[in-house]
Write a protein that holds these residues in place. Structure first.
Motif, PDB file in Angstrom:
ATOM      1  N   PHE A  52       0.828  -1.202  -0.015  1.00 10.81           N
ATOM      2  CA  PHE A  52       0.094   0.157  -0.216  1.00 10.81           C
ATOM      3  C   PHE A  52       0.540   1.513   0.012  1.00 10.81           C
ATOM      4  N   ASP A  53      -0.352   1.971  -0.167  1.00  7.06           N
ATOM      5  CA  ASP A  53       1.026   3.475  -0.095  1.00  7.06           C
ATOM      6  C   ASP A  53       0.511   4.319   1.016  1.00  7.06           C
ATOM      7  N   ILE A  54       1.081   3.552   1.913  1.00  5.52           N
ATOM      8  CA  ILE A  54       0.717   4.321   3.570  1.00  5.52           C
ATOM      9  C   ILE A  54       2.399   4.139   4.388  1.00  5.52           C
ATOM     10  N   SER A  55       2.168   4.825   5.376  1.00  7.18           N
ATOM     11  CA  SER A  55       3.926   5.127   6.379  1.00  7.18           C
ATOM     12  C   SER A  55       3.375   3.746   6.677  1.00  7.18           C
ATOM     13  N   LEU A  56       4.394   3.300   7.481  1.00  2.00           N
ATOM     14  CA  LEU A  56       4.367   2.958   9.202  1.00  2.00           C
ATOM     15  C   LEU A  56       3.648   2.998   9.730  1.00  2.00           C
ATOM     16  N   ALA A  57       3.456   4.367  10.106  1.00  2.00           N
ATOM     17  CA  ALA A  57       2.445   4.477  10.989  1.00  2.00           C
ATOM     18  C   ALA A  57       0.975   4.376  10.834  1.00  2.00           C
ATOM     19  N   ALA A  58       0.452   4.702   9.237  1.00  2.00           N
ATOM     20  CA  ALA A  58      -0.430   4.064   9.210  1.00  2.00           C
ATOM     21  C   ALA A  58      -1.293   2.679   8.767  1.00  2.00           C
ATOM     22  N   ALA A  59      -0.223   2.488   8.805  1.00  2.00           N
ATOM     23  CA  ALA A  59      -0.464   0.713   8.492  1.00  2.00           C
ATOM     24  C   ALA A  59      -0.261   0.498  10.384  1.00  2.00           C
ATOM     25  N   SER A  60       0.749   0.763  11.346  1.00  4.52           N
ATOM     26  CA  SER A  60       0.397   0.095  12.417  1.00  4.52           C
ATOM     27  C   SER A  60      -1.449   1.039  12.760  1.00  4.52           C
ATOM     28  N   LYS A  61      -1.694   1.542  12.850  1.00  2.75           N
ATOM     29  CA  LYS A  61      -3.255   2.362  12.397  1.00  2.75           C
ATOM     30  C   LYS A  61      -3.957   1.080  12.286  1.00  2.75           C
ATOM     31  N   HIS A  62      -3.763   0.829  11.287  1.00  2.55           N
ATOM     32  CA  HIS A  62      -5.019  -0.535  10.831  1.00  2.55           C
ATOM     33  C   HIS A  62      -4.415  -1.991  11.514  1.00  2.55           C
ATOM     34  N   ILE A  63      -3.408  -1.843  11.695  1.00  2.00           N
ATOM     35  CA  ILE A  63      -3.388  -3.070  12.498  1.00  2.00           C
ATOM     36  C   ILE A  63      -3.917  -2.944  13.632  1.00  2.00           C
ATOM     37  N   LYS A  64      -3.976  -1.802  14.561  1.00  2.00           N
ATOM     38  CA  LYS A  64      -4.425  -1.495  15.725  1.00  2.00           C
ATOM     39  C   LYS A  64      -6.266  -1.571  15.874  1.00  2.00           C
ATOM     40  N   VAL A  65      -6.654  -1.573  14.330  1.00  2.00           N
ATOM     41  CA  VAL A  65      -7.960  -1.184  14.859  1.00  2.00           C
ATOM     42  C   VAL A  65      -8.570  -3.303  14.357  1.00  2.00           C
ATOM     43  N   LEU A  66      -7.535  -3.713  14.241  1.00  2.00           N
ATOM     44  CA  LEU A  66      -6.944  -5.005  13.642  1.00  2.00           C
ATOM     45  C   LEU A  66      -7.582  -5.870  15.386  1.00  2.00           C
ATOM     46  N   GLU A  67      -5.955  -5.787  15.908  1.00  2.00           N
ATOM     47  CA  GLU A  67      -6.180  -6.470  17.201  1.00  2.00           C
ATOM     48  C   GLU A  67      -6.613  -5.968  18.843  1.00  2.00           C
ATOM     49  N   LYS A  68      -8.247  -4.123  17.782  1.00  2.00           N
ATOM     50  CA  LYS A  68      -8.596  -4.212  18.928  1.00  2.00           C
ATOM     51  C   LYS A  68     -10.032  -5.376  18.762  1.00  2.00           C
ATOM     52  N   ALA A  69     -10.312  -5.786  17.655  1.00  2.00           N
ATOM     53  CA  ALA A  69     -10.982  -6.077  16.507  1.00  2.00           C
ATOM     54  C   ALA A  69     -10.937  -7.728  16.565  1.00  2.00           C
TER      55      ALA A  69
END
Length: 120
Positions: free
Chosen positions: A42-59
């Motif tokens: 994806f054309d995203i930063s590691l910080a943005a990827a980490s935010k997506h991963i945190k949403v997946l972790e929360k779920a």
């Protein structure tokens, strides 16, 4: 029907609503990945990827382990079961309609394929 809390179900559907997160889950279904590996397509930063991963972790869909300075993510598909059970409960409402649609389409095809009687 198995009962799940509304918060659990909301978190799963929210996490799966985003195409980037769905792609990350698809990738994790193959094997565990680092945050960098998950971000790479994806054309995203590691910080943005980490935010997506945190949403997946929360779920509860992703488990993250730390190996030295590397964060490795793995899939935990079990929480998707809540969403599947919720959808199965409502399947009765669309299943009958789909069966009726199929019957109507078959009848229409049969009518179109029926031989046309000759004109007198």
């Amino acid at each position: 029907m198995v009962k799940y809390s509304s918060d659990q179900l909301d978190a799963v559907f929210h996490a799966m609503a985003d195409p980037t997160r769905r792609a990350m889950l698809h990738s994790l279904a193959e094997q565990p990945r680092t945050v960098g590996d998950l971000a790479a397509p994806f054309d995203i930063s590691l910080a943005a990827a980490s935010k997506h991963i945190k949403v997946l972790e929360k779920a509860g869909l992703v488990r993250r382990s730390v190996q030295g300075r590397t964060h490795v993510c793995s899939l935990d598909a079990m929480p998707m079961h809540a969403g599947m059970e919720w959808m199965r409960h409502y399947e009765q409402f669309w299943s009958g309609r789909l069966d009726a649609l199929e019957a109507a389409l078959r009848a229409e095809v049969a009518t179109e394929q029926a031989p046309v009687p000759p004109k007198p």
